[in-house]
Design an enzyme around this catalytic site. Sequence first.
Site, PDB file in Angstrom:
ATOM      1  N   SER A   1       0.819  -1.913   1.158  1.00 47.95           N
ATOM      2  CA  SER A   1      -0.161  -2.076   0.082  1.00 47.95           C
ATOM      3  C   SER A   1      -0.063  -0.887  -0.853  1.00 47.95           C
ATOM      4  O   SER A   1       0.756   0.005  -0.667  1.00 47.95           O
ATOM      5  CB  SER A   1      -1.573  -2.152   0.660  1.00 47.95           C
ATOM      6  N   LYS A   2      -0.911  -0.874  -1.840  1.00 49.86           N
ATOM      7  CA  LYS A   2      -0.962   0.207  -2.827  1.00 49.86           C
ATOM      8  C   LYS A   2      -1.020   1.583  -2.171  1.00 49.86           C
ATOM      9  O   LYS A   2      -0.507   2.559  -2.699  1.00 49.86           O
ATOM     10  CB  LYS A   2      -2.202   0.029  -3.723  1.00 49.86           C
ATOM     11  N   ARG A   3      -1.666   1.631  -1.013  1.00 48.72           N
ATOM     12  CA  ARG A   3      -1.786   2.884  -0.291  1.00 48.72           C
ATOM     13  C   ARG A   3      -0.416   3.536  -0.041  1.00 48.72           C
ATOM     14  O   ARG A   3      -0.287   4.730   0.085  1.00 48.72           O
ATOM     15  CB  ARG A   3      -2.448   2.585   1.044  1.00 48.72           C
ATOM     16  N   HIS A   4       0.592   2.690   0.097  1.00 45.51           N
ATOM     17  CA  HIS A   4       1.930   3.214   0.379  1.00 45.51           C
ATOM     18  C   HIS A   4       2.690   3.557  -0.899  1.00 45.51           C
ATOM     19  O   HIS A   4       3.899   3.732  -0.877  1.00 45.51           O
ATOM     20  CB  HIS A   4       2.716   2.189   1.197  1.00 45.51           C
ATOM     21  N   GLY A   5       1.984   3.640  -2.024  1.00 41.89           N
ATOM     22  CA  GLY A   5       2.659   3.867  -3.307  1.00 41.89           C
ATOM     23  C   GLY A   5       2.955   2.534  -3.943  1.00 41.89           C
ATOM     24  O   GLY A   5       2.824   1.496  -3.292  1.00 41.89           O
TER      25      GLY A   5
END
Length: 481
Positions: free
Chosen positions: A247-251
Amino acid sequence: MSLRVRYAPSPTGLHHVGGARTALFAYLLARSAGGTFILRIEDTDRARFDPAALTDVYDTLSWLGLRWDEGPHVGGPYAPYVQSERVERHRAVAGRLIAAGSAYRCYCGAERLQRVRAAGSGYDRRCRNLTAAERRRHEERGEPPVVRFKVPLEGATRYHDLILGTIERRNADINPDPVLLKSDRFPTYHLAAIADDHDMRISHVLRAQEWVSSAPLHALIFQACGWQPPWYAHLPVVNGADGKKLSKRHGSMSVSEFRRQGYLPEALVNYIALLGWSLDGSSELFSLDELERAFSLERLHAAAAIFDAGKLRWMNGTHIRSLPAAELARRLEPYLAAAGAEQPQRAAPAVAELLRERLTLLSDAVPMARFLFAADLDYDGAELVPKRLDRARAAQALRRALDLVDTACGGDEDAAERAFRAAAGELQIRFGDLLMPVRVAVTGSRVSPPLFGSMRILGAATCRDRLQAALARLDATTPDP
Ligand code: GLU
Ligand code: ZN
């Protein structure tokens, strides 16, 4: 029967690596079997439709080299199937299902549905058994209905997944009576995808695992339509290195962002092919061509795949090094322009050769090559003095290098090295201590691409200017303590 596989993205946001992986596997399955790869744009959710996302799908697929084979429009550059052009057909299928008693009109307003939803277990099937009179009353009020599918109340539905095996679900556990046609008369995904998979004679559906829970419903709709369903393969989830769903959390995981950062399509294709597929558990480097030949459904895994950004970077460097020289040069041009090159096309071949071994991303060329195109270098004069030397000796080294500029820039690196080694011997300093001030003078940094190769590209005149400028800077630098 010929194999027909579709990729069916919904253009609601930037195309991300998960979608690209689905596209790639669908493409590879088609190519590996001499089948047909079909792109179908699922754009019937008009509220979430984003034209920029649509352009992004086209751009990223063509950048990755995944060309689709078929479409209703002849001639245009992009001619996929577009679902919103087919809504009349979807409405007709909904009408047929109503006539056959497999679907019904629901008149519950948004407000009532919200109340029912808040109470818990989904739609309460209130309109499933309306009398003719009740239905007429609703119709007279002019309320736009939705069309819902009648999920059987009893029994169970089975389907066979090519990766996960046979899956059976009690019909009572299927979401009660999902909407097929919305009140705006646009189909939902369930209706549109099934009608289109049928009409387009799709033989294999490869899609994200998030759709597994819808698969029994889809099997029921196919049955109700009297159609043969395609084979399904639900692809393994992709997790980040922390084991959580990507997800966005991973860039940012959008394909266009990887592209912007200087990844090669070859590397991205290679890397995402391994997210759930392997040839033999050890081969890692594949071209798209090789994948087209090697791919098979049998070698897809059910287990979640891990997206390892470090591995992708490594793979990118490897693919950069295996590009033909002229090709690497061509791809570096925009980055050399960004580094300040006025004629990137002219500079690219030599710079590509200079940097090839050092690039992980194409964009690494921007900081690495800037000194080649800069009018003035910006560095601290103290950098010119190696630890073992003082200012006077560093100046001596630079003056000696000035005498050797023609050899250094001549293109014969062995001869250049011999000359500098001999000069270091005469000056009674180490070879490295001779090279360092020269490197700083010429490139502006103690870390640079190979020195003689850099000097060759800069040319003797520029190198001389820079060495002179360095000498002047040494004079202006605070004296040794
Ligand atoms: N439009 C759906 C999505 O983007 C496609 C699912 C499918 O392949 O059936 O998730
Ligand atoms: Zn209702």
